[in-house]
Design a protein around this motif. Structure first.
Motif, PDB file in Angstrom:
ATOM      1  N   GLY A 117     -33.267 -24.274  -5.252  1.00 13.30           N
ATOM      2  CA  GLY A 117     -34.409 -23.887  -4.427  1.00 13.30           C
ATOM      3  C   GLY A 117     -35.517 -24.919  -4.369  1.00 13.30           C
ATOM      4  O   GLY A 117     -36.565 -24.683  -3.776  1.00 13.30           O
ATOM      5  N   LYS A 138     -33.559 -29.665  -2.230  1.00  7.96           N
ATOM      6  CA  LYS A 138     -32.577 -30.755  -2.178  1.00  7.96           C
ATOM      7  C   LYS A 138     -31.721 -30.708  -0.901  1.00  7.96           C
ATOM      8  O   LYS A 138     -31.538 -31.725  -0.245  1.00  7.96           O
ATOM      9  CB  LYS A 138     -31.662 -30.715  -3.417  1.00  7.96           C
ATOM     10  CG  LYS A 138     -32.417 -30.772  -4.736  1.00  7.96           C
ATOM     11  CD  LYS A 138     -31.471 -30.780  -5.923  1.00  7.96           C
ATOM     12  CE  LYS A 138     -30.581 -29.543  -6.032  1.00  7.96           C
ATOM     13  NZ  LYS A 138     -31.308 -28.275  -6.251  1.00  7.96           N
ATOM     14  N   SER A 139     -31.204 -29.530  -0.583  1.00  7.69           N
ATOM     15  CA  SER A 139     -30.353 -29.447   0.613  1.00  7.69           C
ATOM     16  C   SER A 139     -31.167 -29.677   1.883  1.00  7.69           C
ATOM     17  O   SER A 139     -30.700 -30.337   2.816  1.00  7.69           O
ATOM     18  CB  SER A 139     -29.643 -28.090   0.681  1.00  7.69           C
ATOM     19  OG  SER A 139     -28.706 -27.986  -0.354  1.00  7.69           O
ATOM     20  N   THR A 140     -32.391 -29.155   1.898  1.00  2.43           N
ATOM     21  CA  THR A 140     -33.287 -29.395   3.034  1.00  2.43           C
ATOM     22  C   THR A 140     -33.456 -30.901   3.248  1.00  2.43           C
ATOM     23  O   THR A 140     -33.374 -31.410   4.376  1.00  2.43           O
ATOM     24  CB  THR A 140     -34.656 -28.740   2.755  1.00  2.43           C
ATOM     25  OG1 THR A 140     -34.450 -27.350   2.500  1.00  2.43           O
ATOM     26  CG2 THR A 140     -35.607 -28.903   3.918  1.00  2.43           C
TER      27      THR A 140
HETATM   28  N1  LIG Z   1     -33.271 -21.936   6.833  1.00  4.31           N
HETATM   29  C1  LIG Z   1     -34.173 -21.559   5.948  1.00  4.31           C
HETATM   30  N2  LIG Z   1     -35.051 -20.566   6.224  1.00  4.31           N
HETATM   31  C2  LIG Z   1     -35.978 -20.184   5.339  1.00  4.31           C
HETATM   32  N3  LIG Z   1     -36.134 -20.709   4.114  1.00  4.31           N
HETATM   33  C3  LIG Z   1     -35.284 -21.696   3.766  1.00  4.31           C
HETATM   34  C4  LIG Z   1     -34.260 -22.168   4.646  1.00  4.31           C
HETATM   35  N4  LIG Z   1     -33.569 -23.151   4.024  1.00  4.31           N
HETATM   36  C5  LIG Z   1     -34.129 -23.284   2.813  1.00  4.31           C
HETATM   37  N5  LIG Z   1     -35.169 -22.412   2.649  1.00  4.31           N
HETATM   38  C6  LIG Z   1     -36.035 -22.302   1.466  1.00  4.31           C
HETATM   39  O1  LIG Z   1     -36.511 -23.603   1.157  1.00  4.31           O
HETATM   40  C7  LIG Z   1     -36.495 -23.827  -0.244  1.00  4.31           C
HETATM   41  C8  LIG Z   1     -35.589 -25.008  -0.573  1.00  4.31           C
HETATM   42  O2  LIG Z   1     -34.242 -24.659  -0.317  1.00  4.31           O
HETATM   43  P1  LIG Z   1     -33.037 -25.699  -0.477  1.00  4.31           P
HETATM   44  O3  LIG Z   1     -33.372 -26.958   0.230  1.00  4.31           O
HETATM   45  O4  LIG Z   1     -31.778 -25.015  -0.072  1.00  4.31           O
HETATM   46  O5  LIG Z   1     -33.032 -25.965  -2.051  1.00  4.31           O
HETATM   47  P2  LIG Z   1     -31.903 -26.533  -3.037  1.00  4.31           P
HETATM   48  O6  LIG Z   1     -30.855 -27.207  -2.196  1.00  4.31           O
HETATM   49  O7  LIG Z   1     -32.643 -27.485  -3.928  1.00  4.31           O
HETATM   50  O8  LIG Z   1     -31.359 -25.370  -3.796  1.00  4.31           O
HETATM   51  C9  LIG Z   1     -36.056 -22.523  -0.881  1.00  4.31           C
HETATM   52  O9  LIG Z   1     -37.207 -21.788  -1.208  1.00  4.31           O
HETATM   53  C10 LIG Z   1     -35.285 -21.847   0.240  1.00  4.31           C
HETATM   54  O10 LIG Z   1     -35.297 -20.444   0.087  1.00  4.31           O
END
Ligand SMILES: Nc1ncnc2c1ncn2[C@@H]1O[C@H](COP(=O)(O)OP(=O)(O)O)[C@@H](O)[C@H]1O
Ligand SMILES: [Mg+2]
Length: 226
Positions: free
Chosen positions: A46, A49-51
């Motif tokens: 959370g 990273k993926s973002t």
């Molecule tokens: N499409 C989306 N809509 C709403 N919130 C999102 C979305 N994608 C990610 N988030 C939120 O953004 C934050 C970072 O998520 P993410 O990049 O998936 O983290 P990680 O890959 O490090 O686990 C988290 O709080 C997640 O819930």
């Protein structure tokens, strides 16, 4: 030319507007990756990273700030340029391999070449790439169902390299693998780095960060070291 970073993030923020309030998935992130570097990004679930990976791969855009790939801002790219970038500049490697299940290992590696150049005979390149990741000629005709996780990830590395991209973008490449298979995958990435490839890898696994030149730690959307 060589001084221009392959990837550069300038003050990148990504906000998701949710009913319960705004979520800052990334908050004023700055860093760059030079040609030939192997950079690991790590942080809790959370943390963004993926973002971050999706935006560097041009699958998503920042709310504010600039992402430059080879010196060109992604927000200034046309749709065609973004498509071209996803196909030619970035080699994606995902945690869940994301192979096309109806296609053989060989066909999965051939597919980006057909997308890029149209139908043709790519057998030399496809065979060479699959041999490089340890496939015998017989095994190349197996579909993903008939392959172990480690074998599937090796196919996905060969596929990522098919169009000779500028850099590899790996999101938890060993996340679904046992430690023996993880080591095999990391050794392939290590060899690619030694050959001069630029690699950006998100990882949860501290052992895999030892292969990187440096590790960026992200927490709640912010870089906490650099
Ligand atoms: N499409 C989306 N809509 C709403 N919130 C999102 C979305 N994608 C990610 N988030 C939120 O953004 C934050 C970072 O998520 P993410 O990049 O998936 O983290 P990680 O890959 O490090 O686990 C988290 O709080 C997640 O819930
Ligand atoms: Mg993630």
């Amino acid at each position: 030319m060589t001084d221009i970073p392959v990837v550069e993030l300038q003050d990148v923020t990504k906000v998701y507007h949710m009913p319960a309030g705004d979520v800052y998935a990334l908050n004023h992130v700055n860093f760059s990756v030079k040609k030939g570097e192997f950079v690991a990004i790590t942080g809790p679930s959370g943390s963004g990273k993926s973002t971050l990976m999706n935006m560097i791969g041009c699958l998503d855009v920042p709310t504010t700030g600039t992402i430059k790939i080879n010196g060109v801002s992604t927000s200034e790219m046309t749709d065609d340029e973004l498509t071209d970038h996803r196909l030619n500049t970035v080699g994606f490697i995902f945690q869940k391999f994301n192979l096309i299940s109806l296609l053989t290992a060989y066909e999965n590696v051939e597919y980006p070449l057909i997308l890029k150049y149209g139908k043709g005979d790519y057998s030399e390149r496809v065979t060479k790439l699959l041999e490089m990741v340890g496939f015998t000629r017989d095994r190349m005709w197996h579909t993903p169902y008939e392959l172990s996780g480690g074998q599937q990830q090796r196919v996905s590395i060969a596929r990522a390299l098919a169009t000779d991209p500028t850099f590899l973008l790996c999101d938890e490449p060993t996340g679904n693998l046992d430690s023996k298979m993880s080591t095999q995958i990391m050794e392939i990435l290590d060899n690619l780095h030694k050959e001069g490839r630029t690699i950006l890898m998100v990882t949860h696994n501290p052992e895999t960060t030892t292969y990187a030149d440096r590790t960026i730690v992200i927490r709640d959307g912010e870089i906490v070291n650099d």
